[in-house]
Write a protein that holds these residues in place. Structure first.
Motif: not given
Length: 559
Positions: A356-371
């Motif tokens: 499931q973690q590998m699948l997130t590479l295909q769906m997009g990796v989460e990153e946080k903005d400045r807020q």
């Protein structure tokens, strides 16, 4: 209760219990003759006050499902009943309900939720297209199974009903409070397709916000009040789905599907961008001339800093998130992807959680903005555009991990999951195309085996193609220089033949099967590296076992 190891109806061997509800127990069973796993749902008279009422409801559910055929619906294979027990034999859906993902991880990534929404919208549209239309009425995360390949399946048709055009209202009020539409509780006419659209909207709200509409404050708020980084387009869709008056909702799943496919175009940011395009163009043209010199210096400085950060993060990486942080720092480099993949399979098992973690590479990796709000970054798309050769290398290695190490019970699911990666690298890695073809063969065989009308000729045609692909796989393997890679392929060929001995004997000779396996055994025996002698001995033992199985099957066929 059914006993583990017992045989039901002379053909279904009970392997283990996989689920339990208030009125039923679900078991994993194996039809050993067909080498196929099924789920068996058992409802017993003991402890149920109105068993006959429940039984009639189950008969309605099974009769309804028997006539349906859709990738996101389970198939009913058999119904076995007596005075005290009612058994339903159906597809075994491997995976976990979306409610489990919510409990473990909270709000789900927006892009994943939209992908699931499209699949659910498609299957609801299929149900509504029946004659008469079937209204599901109980859409919620607990009734949606997330499979290892990332697709979803709708389960539990206990509250579904056929739409009766002349009815003024439903006879019963069924559904789950919080997800159910107002008309499901009486006084607003009978439920129809728009009822399912409401339930789907409430489900999407829960998935994307993590807020359960069944709990206080018992309302569906605009999703950006909870997470401002979410799409205003998706917010509009969910709010329209969950309008109290059915006339104010989307009037069909086709209408909702169009909105889901174009949610970005109704997003506030998209509209603002369109208005600002002309002004931005003029401003950019002027600034480009002024800033070109400064930009050149800034670019090289930033690139050097990014490389330093990437190397530092990767050097100390210990967890999945560490590798993701390196990837986010520079999505164009392959090191972090490949080291993450190696870390996942260092114990020679790719667990469902790791998959499931590998699948997130295909769906997009989460990153946080400045807020501090999360958003998705399509890192693989960036890698593919900027470093296509590296992209294919990453896809090939991850595909191998799914194919050889994925911990699932059904080989078809293993191949299907691997295909999602292999199909991206067939130009540079010809053997990846063979794996994709094998996956297609296994899917076809499964479809034909489950068809209501027997399609024996087509099934054996698919087995014939599968045998051709197995022999092609052997030829592709001969070009490998890496001994470990050859051992993996040899073992895979033996496993396929071992599982398909009987049908293979219908499309080729026992001599051909045995010759292929003996060639592999001989080639393995010629490898002189002592460190893998134990692995070679194990492979040769398995090959001999498969050959014995072929001879036994051949003898049985003569009788």
């Amino acid at each position: 209760m059914l006993e583990i190891g017992s045989l039901v109806d002379g053909k279904y061997k009970i392997l283990n219990e996989v689920g339990r509800g208030g009125m039923s127990v679900v078991y994993l069973a194996m039809n050993e003759k067909a080498n196929k796993q099924w789920a068996i749902k058992e409802v017993r008279k003991d402890g149920i006050r109105d068993f006959e009422v429940v039984k009639q409801g189950l008969i309605v559910e099974t009769d309804m499902l028997k006539k349906l055929r859709h990738p996101s619906l389970p198939s009913i294979i058999d119904v076995i009943e007596d005075e005290d027990t009612f058994l339903i034999v159906m597809d075994y859906i491997e995976g976990n309900p979306l409610s489990s993902a919510l409990e473990e991880f909270g709000a789900q990534p927006q892009e994943l939720v939209i992908s699931w929404a499209k699949q659910l919208c498609d299957v609801l549209g299929y149900l509504h297209s029946q004659n008469p239309p079937i209204i599901y009425r109980d859409m919620k995360p607990a009734n949606v199974m997330l499979k290892p390949d990332g697709n979803v399946t709708l389960i539990d048709f206990g509250t579904a009903r056929e739409f009766k055009e002349k009815n003024l209202a439903d006879t019963t009020c069924l559904g789950t409070v919080g997800y159910a539409a107002p008309e499901q509780f009486g006084g607003m006419g009978q439920t129809d397709a728009r009822t399912d659209i409401y339930c789907l909207g409430a489900t999407l709200y829960h998935l994307v916000t993590g807020k359960n509409p069944c709990e206080p404050p018992y309302k569906i708020s605009p999703i950006r009040e909870i997470n401002p980084s979410l799409s205003s387009g998706l917010e509009r869709i969910i709010l329209k789905c969950t309008q109290r008056d059915p006339k104010d909702r989307y009037q069909s799943c086709a209408e909702l599907m169009y909105a889901l496919e174009h949610y970005n175009e109704i997003d506030d940011k998209f509209r603002k961008k369109q208005k600002k395009k002309l002004g931005a163009f003029l401003t950019t043209s002027i600034l480009t001339v002024l800033c070109s010199t400064v930009s050149a210096w800034g670019y090289f400085s930033a690139e050097n800093k990014r490389t330093e950060n990437y190397d530092y993060i990767l050097k100390s990486a210990e967890s999945y998130q560490d590798y993701c942080n390196a990837i986010l720092t520079d999505p164009e480099r392959t090191d972090a992807y490949l080291q993450m993949n190696d870390a996942m399979i260092q114990d020679f098992v790719l667990s469902k959680e790791e998959a499931q973690q590998m699948l997130t590479l295909q769906m997009g990796v989460e990153e946080k903005d400045r807020q501090g709000f999360s958003k998705k970054k399509d890192v693989l798309k960036e890698l593919k555009e900027k470093n296509p050769e590296g992209y294919e290398k990453v896809c090939y290695e991850i595909g191998n991990s799914f194919l050889f190490y994925y911990d699932v019970n059904v080989n078809r699911d293993r191949y299907s999951s691997a295909k999602n990666w292999f199909k991206e690298c067939v130009k540079s890695y010809p053997i990846a195309q063979v794996y994709c073809d094998i996956s297609d063969c296994l899917d076809l065989i499964n479809q034909y085996s489950e068809a209501k009308v027997k399609q024996t000729d087509k099934m054996y045609e698919a087995y014939g193609t599968l045998w051709e692909k197995v022999t092609e796989l052997k030829k592709k393997e001969e070009k490998f220089e890496d001994v470990d890679a050859r051992l993996q392929v040899w073992s895979e060929i033996n496993d396929i033949v071992n599982e398909q001995v009987v049908p293979f004997l219908e499309v080729t000779s026992s001599n051909d099967l045995i010759q292929l396996l003996n060639d592999i055994s001989d080639e393995a025996g010629n490898i002189s590296k002592s460190v893998i002698k134990e692995d070679i001995d194990e492979l040769q033992d398995k090959i001999q076992s498969t050959i014995q199985k072929i001879n036994a099957a051949q003898e049985a066929g003569k009788k």
